[in-house]
Scaffold this active site. Structure first.
Site, PDB file in Angstrom:
ATOM      1  N   HIS A 307       0.861  -1.196   0.000  1.00  0.00           N
ATOM      2  CA  HIS A 307       0.000   0.000   0.000  1.00  0.00           C
ATOM      3  C   HIS A 307       0.889   1.234   0.000  1.00  0.00           C
ATOM      4  O   HIS A 307       1.942   1.249   0.631  1.00  0.00           O
ATOM      5  CB  HIS A 307      -0.902   0.021   1.241  1.00  0.00           C
ATOM      6  CG  HIS A 307      -2.068   0.937   1.096  1.00  0.00           C
ATOM      7  ND1 HIS A 307      -1.968   2.289   1.327  1.00  0.00           N
ATOM      8  CD2 HIS A 307      -3.335   0.700   0.714  1.00  0.00           C
ATOM      9  CE1 HIS A 307      -3.144   2.850   1.101  1.00  0.00           C
ATOM     10  NE2 HIS A 307      -3.997   1.913   0.727  1.00  0.00           N
ATOM     11  N   ASP A 364      -8.043  -5.046  -0.183  1.00  0.00           N
ATOM     12  CA  ASP A 364      -8.511  -5.928  -1.264  1.00  0.00           C
ATOM     13  C   ASP A 364      -8.177  -7.390  -1.050  1.00  0.00           C
ATOM     14  O   ASP A 364      -8.644  -8.248  -1.799  1.00  0.00           O
ATOM     15  CB  ASP A 364      -7.901  -5.454  -2.591  1.00  0.00           C
ATOM     16  CG  ASP A 364      -8.444  -4.092  -2.975  1.00  0.00           C
ATOM     17  OD1 ASP A 364      -7.643  -3.158  -3.172  1.00  0.00           O
ATOM     18  OD2 ASP A 364      -9.676  -3.958  -3.030  1.00  0.00           O
TER      19      ASP A 364
HETATM   20  C1  SDX Z   1      -6.137   0.098  -3.069  1.00  0.00           C
HETATM   21  O1  SDX Z   1      -4.221   4.563  -2.147  1.00  0.00           O
HETATM   22  C2  SDX Z   1      -5.194   3.980  -1.566  1.00  0.00           C
HETATM   23  O2  SDX Z   1      -5.622   4.355  -0.476  1.00  0.00           O
HETATM   24  C3  SDX Z   1      -5.792   2.787  -2.314  1.00  0.00           C
HETATM   25  C4  SDX Z   1      -6.857   1.985  -1.555  1.00  0.00           C
HETATM   26  C5  SDX Z   1      -8.123   2.806  -1.338  1.00  0.00           C
HETATM   27  O3  SDX Z   1      -8.874   2.495  -0.392  1.00  0.00           O
HETATM   28  O4  SDX Z   1      -8.412   3.694  -2.191  1.00  0.00           O
HETATM   29  O5  SDX Z   1      -6.346   1.577  -0.291  1.00  0.00           O
HETATM   30  C6  SDX Z   1      -7.285   0.753  -2.354  1.00  0.00           C
HETATM   31  O6  SDX Z   1      -5.888   0.409  -4.203  1.00  0.00           O
HETATM   32  C7  SDX Z   1      -5.269  -0.896  -2.308  1.00  0.00           C
HETATM   33  C8  SDX Z   1      -4.066  -1.418  -3.158  1.00  0.00           C
HETATM   34  C9  SDX Z   1      -4.579  -2.542  -4.071  1.00  0.00           C
HETATM   35  N1  SDX Z   1      -3.519  -2.947  -5.017  1.00  0.00           N
HETATM   36  C10 SDX Z   1      -2.894  -4.146  -4.901  1.00  0.00           C
HETATM   37  O7  SDX Z   1      -3.080  -4.974  -3.999  1.00  0.00           O
HETATM   38  C11 SDX Z   1      -1.900  -4.437  -6.035  1.00  0.00           C
HETATM   39  C12 SDX Z   1      -0.584  -4.997  -5.457  1.00  0.00           C
HETATM   40  N2  SDX Z   1       0.113  -3.907  -4.722  1.00  0.00           N
HETATM   41  C13 SDX Z   1       0.918  -3.045  -5.457  1.00  0.00           C
HETATM   42  O8  SDX Z   1       1.091  -3.115  -6.786  1.00  0.00           O
HETATM   43  C14 SDX Z   1       1.550  -1.875  -4.685  1.00  0.00           C
HETATM   44  O9  SDX Z   1       1.849  -2.303  -3.426  1.00  0.00           O
HETATM   45  C15 SDX Z   1       0.715  -0.609  -4.668  1.00  0.00           C
HETATM   46  C16 SDX Z   1       0.330  -0.186  -6.042  1.00  0.00           C
HETATM   47  C17 SDX Z   1      -0.497  -0.807  -3.828  1.00  0.00           C
HETATM   48  C18 SDX Z   1       1.575   0.491  -4.024  1.00  0.00           C
HETATM   49  O10 SDX Z   1       2.637   0.692  -4.851  1.00  0.00           O
HETATM   50  P1  SDX Z   1       3.744   1.816  -4.533  1.00  0.00           P
HETATM   51  O11 SDX Z   1       3.420   2.552  -3.281  1.00  0.00           O
HETATM   52  O12 SDX Z   1       3.971   2.620  -5.776  1.00  0.00           O
HETATM   53  O13 SDX Z   1       5.002   0.958  -4.178  1.00  0.00           O
HETATM   54  P2  SDX Z   1       5.997   0.360  -5.246  1.00  0.00           P
HETATM   55  O14 SDX Z   1       5.236  -0.233  -6.411  1.00  0.00           O
HETATM   56  O15 SDX Z   1       7.031   1.380  -5.525  1.00  0.00           O
HETATM   57  O16 SDX Z   1       6.633  -0.870  -4.417  1.00  0.00           O
HETATM   58  C19 SDX Z   1       7.697  -0.658  -3.479  1.00  0.00           C
HETATM   59  C20 SDX Z   1       8.471  -1.965  -3.490  1.00  0.00           C
HETATM   60  C21 SDX Z   1       8.932  -2.373  -4.883  1.00  0.00           C
HETATM   61  O17 SDX Z   1      10.074  -3.202  -4.713  1.00  0.00           O
HETATM   62  P3  SDX Z   1      11.573  -2.514  -4.914  1.00  0.00           P
HETATM   63  O18 SDX Z   1      11.555  -1.862  -6.287  1.00  0.00           O
HETATM   64  O19 SDX Z   1      11.672  -1.478  -3.792  1.00  0.00           O
HETATM   65  O20 SDX Z   1      12.543  -3.652  -4.781  1.00  0.00           O
HETATM   66  O21 SDX Z   1       7.633  -3.040  -3.030  1.00  0.00           O
HETATM   67  C22 SDX Z   1       7.447  -3.983  -4.079  1.00  0.00           C
HETATM   68  C23 SDX Z   1       7.822  -3.279  -5.372  1.00  0.00           C
HETATM   69  O22 SDX Z   1       8.280  -4.220  -6.342  1.00  0.00           O
HETATM   70  N3  SDX Z   1       6.045  -4.368  -4.041  1.00  0.00           N
HETATM   71  C24 SDX Z   1       5.580  -5.604  -4.220  1.00  0.00           C
HETATM   72  C25 SDX Z   1       4.185  -5.507  -4.057  1.00  0.00           C
HETATM   73  N4  SDX Z   1       3.844  -4.233  -3.813  1.00  0.00           N
HETATM   74  C26 SDX Z   1       4.999  -3.529  -3.802  1.00  0.00           C
HETATM   75  N5  SDX Z   1       6.217  -6.772  -4.496  1.00  0.00           N
HETATM   76  C27 SDX Z   1       5.423  -7.869  -4.602  1.00  0.00           C
HETATM   77  N6  SDX Z   1       4.069  -7.856  -4.448  1.00  0.00           N
HETATM   78  C28 SDX Z   1       3.420  -6.701  -4.186  1.00  0.00           C
HETATM   79  N7  SDX Z   1       2.100  -6.681  -4.024  1.00  0.00           N
END
Ligand code: SDX
Length: 425
Positions: A307, A364
């Site tokens: 998140h 989610d």
């Molecule tokens: C919602 O914003 C809100 O409030 C949203 C929400 C709402 O109520 O409106 O809460 C609802 O959208 C919840 C999120 C639902 N999405 C998912 O579950 C999809 C999976 N999660 C992600 O793709 C990710 O965690 C996000 C999009 C939610 C957040 O992404 P960020 O903040 O841009 O973080 P990032 O992509 O830069 O990740 C940071 C690191 C990375 O690794 P490094 O490059 O540092 O090595 O964490 C890793 C990412 O690769 N990472 C994951 C991961 N999420 C982040 N690795 C594996 N699995 C994951 N799910």
């Protein structure tokens, strides 16, 4: 804490005011930075950038705190109802008993949609995703209610537009579903409460009344509360930016629905179930899929984890996880993907990659398991999220309008070709 931040560039020093919110959050106000220094800031994804000051929702990502107008999500989920939370978000306070009675009656009066909406529904093939149908129907509301096009009309007229979409969203959502499965539409039964009426329209048939299970209606009402608002997330920021051009409420909400649809945002609840079913079909080897989630060369992500704000447990995920157990117990349902979900959660919470990146289950991760247990099909999961988030989008749109916020138009740093002659000139 000092009142100013100092920025030193090329021998110049710029003083930038520091503002502080009621929950002690602090921000550097850069609204005059370019005028004073010629400099802008850049922050892809706005990870460190605030877009506004708001009094609707407070999140503390490090502590896993979520409040709406000062009330904790735990209290609201336990003691309130979705329509009361909608009133709280949109109008800024909890209604008195008389106000709430009048509000429910007014919403009930507007649950029907114009018969000509059926011509739009008929135009969609059954393969159409319900989110695309829903965003189209919401945009079509501008055609049926042309006075809604002007957000500068009287508050009574704007409020009527707000009441109409709160009332009609469940009807449009249920009609999108019925249209997809080729079943006859079931009209709203205004003797039922808001959430029971939705279930009636979703699962009823014109020929036979649908007995709403109170446990199912209560679980769904709690899920809607848990999705009601979440400060400046992707879809809410979309609603604010679209509304900042003085586009109508319905155009702004339709844009929010489309932003929510993405699998990284609200579409994650559908993606989580599809992921769990893939893992189950693949033999349930969660260690293999955890390795894929950590492999930078593998596009697979553990959906429902991570998140932008929460670097601790998403408080909504805690509530939903318990509700999932309660709903499945009360319905006598066992769902093998719930066991896979719990196995993945246990592994992720003890895996250094996830611990280092503070990746916890988000809203989610478990919601889809409850929707499944309630009989809601996977392609409708994000529609349920949109139904829940609607009052939050409306409240944020209203706050942006009433604060007379400027049109949203970020700057950029150009990195393309510099000036060059047209060939042959
Ligand atoms: C919602 O914003 C809100 O409030 C949203 C929400 C709402 O109520 O409106 O809460 C609802 O959208 C919840 C999120 C639902 N999405 C998912 O579950 C999809 C999976 N999660 C992600 O793709 C990710 O965690 C996000 C999009 C939610 C957040 O992404 P960020 O903040 O841009 O973080 P990032 O992509 O830069 O990740 C940071 C690191 C990375 O690794 P490094 O490059 O540092 O090595 O964490 C890793 C990412 O690769 N990472 C994951 C991961 N999420 C982040 N690795 C594996 N699995 C994951 N799910």
């Amino acid at each position: 804490m000092s009142e100013f931040a100092e920025l030193k560039v090329d021998g110049n020093t710029y003083q930038l005011p520091i503002i502080e919110g009621t929950e002690n959050e602090k921000a550097i106000d850069i609204s005059k930075l370019r005028a004073e220094s010629g400099l802008i800031t850049i922050d892809p994804g706005f990870k460190n950038t605030g877009s506004t000051k708001s009094s609707i929702t407070f999140l503390d990502g490090e502590k896993g705190i979520l409040h709406h107008r000062g009330y904790s999500i735990e209290d609201l989920a336990e003691k309130s109802s979705f329509l009361e939370v909608a009133y709280l978000l949109i109008y800024g306070r909890l209604p008195t008993a008389e106000e709430f009675k009048a509000y429910k009656e007014e919403v009930t009066l507007h649950t029907l949609i114009h018969e000509d909406f059926h011509k739009i529904l008929d135009g969609f093939p059954s393969a159409a995703h319900p989110m695309g149908v829903l965003s189209s129907l919401v945009t079509a509301m501008t055609a049926f209610y042309p006075k809604s096009l002007d957000p500068n009309r009287s508050w009574d007229e704007v409020n009527l537009s707000i009441i109409r979409i709160i009332a009609k969203m469940p009807t449009m959502a249920a009609f999108a579903y019925k249209n997809k499965i080729g079943h006859p539409l079931v009209y709203p039964d205004n003797r039922l409460d808001y959430t029971s009426n939705f279930l009636h329209m979703m699962f009823g048939l014109p020929s036979q009344p649908y007995d709403v299970n109170p446990a199912v209606s209560a679980a769904l009402d709690k899920l809607l509360i848990l999705h009601a608002d979440h400060e400046q997330n992707c879809s809410t920021s979309t609603v604010r930016v679209v509304g900042s051009s003085q586009a109508s409420l319905y155009s702004s909400i339709s844009a929010g629905i489309n932003a929510l649809w993405g699998p990284l945002h609200g579409g994650a609840n559908q993606a989580v179930i599809e992921m769990l079913e893939n893992i189950k079909a693949d033999g349930g080897d969660t260690k293999k899929w955890m390795a894929k989630a950590k492999d930078k060369d593998d596009p697979f992500r553990l959906m429902g984890f991570g998140h932008r704000v929460y670097k601790n447990f998403d408080p909504r995920a805690r509530i939903i996880k318990k509700a999932a157990d309660d709903v499945l117990d009360s319905l006598g349902v066992t769902d093998p993907v719930l066991d896979i979900a719990k196995g993945l959660e246990h592994e992720a919470l003890n895996d250094q990659y996830f611990v280092d990146r503070k990746l916890y289950p988000n809203v989610d991760f478990y919601s889809g398991i409850i929707y499944r247990a309630l009989g809601i099909p996977t392609e409708m999961f994000t529609v349920m999220f949109a139904m829940g988030r609607l009052p939050g989008w409306i409240a944020q749109w209203r706050e942006m309008r009433e604060n007379k916020e400027p049109i949203g138009r970020p700057r950029q740093v150009y990195t393309g070709e510099t000036i060059r002659p047209y060939p042959g000139s």
